[in-house]
Enzyme design. Structure first.
Site, PDB file in Angstrom:
ATOM      1  N   HIS A  73       0.788  -1.236   0.000  1.00  0.00           N
ATOM      2  CA  HIS A  73       0.000   0.000   0.000  1.00  0.00           C
ATOM      3  C   HIS A  73       0.817   1.281   0.000  1.00  0.00           C
ATOM      4  O   HIS A  73       0.276   2.355  -0.192  1.00  0.00           O
ATOM      5  CB  HIS A  73      -0.930   0.037   1.205  1.00  0.00           C
TER       6      HIS A  73
HETATM    7  N1  UDP Z   1      -3.940  -5.219   8.595  1.00  0.00           N
HETATM    8  C1  UDP Z   1      -5.252  -5.634   8.751  1.00  0.00           C
HETATM    9  N2  UDP Z   1      -5.940  -6.090   7.665  1.00  0.00           N
HETATM   10  C2  UDP Z   1      -5.372  -6.168   6.423  1.00  0.00           C
HETATM   11  C3  UDP Z   1      -4.021  -5.737   6.268  1.00  0.00           C
HETATM   12  C4  UDP Z   1      -3.344  -5.256   7.376  1.00  0.00           C
HETATM   13  O1  UDP Z   1      -5.789  -5.609   9.861  1.00  0.00           O
HETATM   14  O2  UDP Z   1      -6.039  -6.598   5.479  1.00  0.00           O
HETATM   15  C5  UDP Z   1      -3.244  -4.678   9.778  1.00  0.00           C
HETATM   16  C6  UDP Z   1      -1.863  -5.218  10.028  1.00  0.00           C
HETATM   17  O3  UDP Z   1      -1.930  -6.366  10.828  1.00  0.00           O
HETATM   18  C7  UDP Z   1      -1.184  -4.079  10.752  1.00  0.00           C
HETATM   19  C8  UDP Z   1      -1.846  -2.855  10.177  1.00  0.00           C
HETATM   20  O4  UDP Z   1      -3.042  -3.300   9.537  1.00  0.00           O
HETATM   21  O5  UDP Z   1      -1.446  -4.090  12.120  1.00  0.00           O
HETATM   22  C9  UDP Z   1      -0.914  -2.205   9.199  1.00  0.00           C
HETATM   23  O6  UDP Z   1      -1.538  -1.172   8.584  1.00  0.00           O
HETATM   24  P1  UDP Z   1      -0.922  -0.500   7.280  1.00  0.00           P
HETATM   25  O7  UDP Z   1      -0.169  -1.546   6.499  1.00  0.00           O
HETATM   26  O8  UDP Z   1      -2.053   0.199   6.630  1.00  0.00           O
HETATM   27  O9  UDP Z   1       0.033   0.621   7.840  1.00  0.00           O
HETATM   28  P2  UDP Z   1       1.555   0.651   8.312  1.00  0.00           P
HETATM   29  O10 UDP Z   1       1.752  -0.377   9.365  1.00  0.00           O
HETATM   30  O11 UDP Z   1       2.418   0.448   7.113  1.00  0.00           O
HETATM   31  O12 UDP Z   1       1.747   2.029   8.855  1.00  0.00           O
END
Ligand code: UDP
Length: 381
Positions: free
Chosen positions: A209
């Protein structure tokens, strides 16, 4: 639940899915003292609404007209609205987490009204100036009163920038307790795998993403091509698609590259963890997944050029730039098979003991009442 802090006296400002996940354990510890403010940076049911419910969070105050706007507009509008909220009902402390535009807006709003500011997950550094998140982190750390570093490495980053050690506490990362609390039990996981038609340890779970991987069609094409080439009948590749990525796939007409992977809607947190727990391999550009893989004991390929989370690298995770390295490394990790998975299951997570939220809540209490001995303040269980 009760706490020694007055009801709704601590504003917890957030705006995206990972902030909900990682601040939920802190909000639970603060109990009635917490007042949730959501900037609306990612406000829809798949990314926020259902997470509030699943994570057992109270209904937030929601800011207006933030989602889908540019970084500067998000920060500007959030700041203005937060300032109005804080002027009308001044919090005794503000808590923010991580490195999003909501984090920076919350921090600036606290700073503008001289309200004590607590930064959860302070001191992460990718040293990559191309990432807006890196600027957000550095700015928030520079104005926070209480810096909750998840690891000793994060603390060292802050000290290297001249931050006074008195402002820093190594707390661990609240993701550890989030995973422990929301990972479904073994029977539920068996049902979950059956519903998806999956065999434990025989599938890959991927997420993509970040703007650096999705905003240029050439890079997104490369990443999706690598995932497609990896998918087989024996080891399918699951891809819960982030709304940003879905929009880019449609705009860039890359749908055909998704034909051999199993595309899913974004998953709820428990479901995502349940699948990740049994994935033979995770492939992701997410920050949170880099931490969660260490609690779940699963290998991860991080599709990025830099990381602010070196603690997970080598044993659990490998950094690889978008390109053929993804497939090469994935096949290498998959070839380690059950032996590799057993080795990871024995390793401790570098992100702490699962008591970070308890420590952070005590730090919040001492920021509100510096004169009191915060260690004696009762907190919600
Ligand atoms: N996550 C979720 N469902 C999904 C994909 C990711 O609950 O389909 C969770 C994942 O376990 C993590 C969080 O979303 O805790 C990560 O969010 P994201 O990748 O949007 O942001 P980042 O961590 O890169 O800031």
């Amino acid at each position: 639940m009760h706490t020694a802090l007055p009801t709704r006296s601590v504003a917890v400002v957030l705006g995206t899915r990972p902030e909900l996940v990682k601040l939920a354990p802190v909000v639970h510890r603060l109990g009635d003292a917490a007042r949730l403010v959501h900037t609306g940076q990612h406000w829809d049911d798949a990314m926020s609404g259902r997470f509030l419910q699943e994570l057992g969070l109270p209904r937030p105050e929601l800011l207006d007209s933030i989602g889908g706007t540019s970084r500067a507009v998000q920060i500007g509008r959030s700041l203005e609205q937060l300032d109005a909220l804080f002027a009308a009902d001044r919090p005794a402390a503000v808590v923010v987490q991580g490195d999003t535009n909501a984090t920076l807006a919350g921090a600036l709003a606290a700073n503008a009204r001289a309200i004590p500011l607590v930064h959860v997950e302070a001191g992460l550094r990718s040293h990559d100036p191309a990432m807006p998140e890196e600027h957000n982190r550095v700015l928030v750390d520079s104005i926070s009163d209480v810096l909750c570093a998840a690891t000793p490495e994060n603390r060292a980053n802050l000290l290297a920038e001249g931050v006074s050690p008195a402002r820093i506490t190594v707390t661990g990362n609240t993701v550890v307790e989030a995973v422990r609390r929301h990972l479904p039990g073994p029977d539920e996981r068996t049902g979950l795998l059956a519903r998806h038609g999956l065999v434990p340890d025989r599938f890959v779970l991927a997420t993509v993403h970040r703007p650096e991987n999705t905003d240029g069609p050439a890079t997104l094409r490369t990443v999706l091509t690598e995932l497609a080439a990896l998918a087989t009948d024996e080891v399918p590749v699951l891809l819960p698609l982030h709304p940003r990525t879905r929009a880019r796939v449609e705009a860039d007409r890359l749908d055909h590259l998704l034909a051999s992977v199993r595309v899913l809607e974004p998953l709820g947190y428990g479901e995502f963890l349940g699948l990740a727990r049994h994935a033979a391999l995770l492939i992701s550009d997410s920050g949170g997944v880099q931490e969660e893989c260490t609690v779940l004991g699963r290998p991860l390929i991080v599709v990025r050029r830099s990381t602010e989370r070196p603690e997970a690298m080598a044993d659990f995770a490998h950094l690889v730039a978008p390109g053929p390295g993804i497939g090469r490394l994935a096949r290498h990790r998959l070839a380690e098979g059950d032996h590799g998975l057993r080795r990871l299951a024995r390793l401790p997570s570098p992100y702490g003991d699962g008591r970070a939220a308890e420590r952070i809540a005590r730090l919040v209490a001492s920021a509100v009442r510096p004169a009191a001995d915060a260690r004696t303040l009762p907190l919600a269980a």
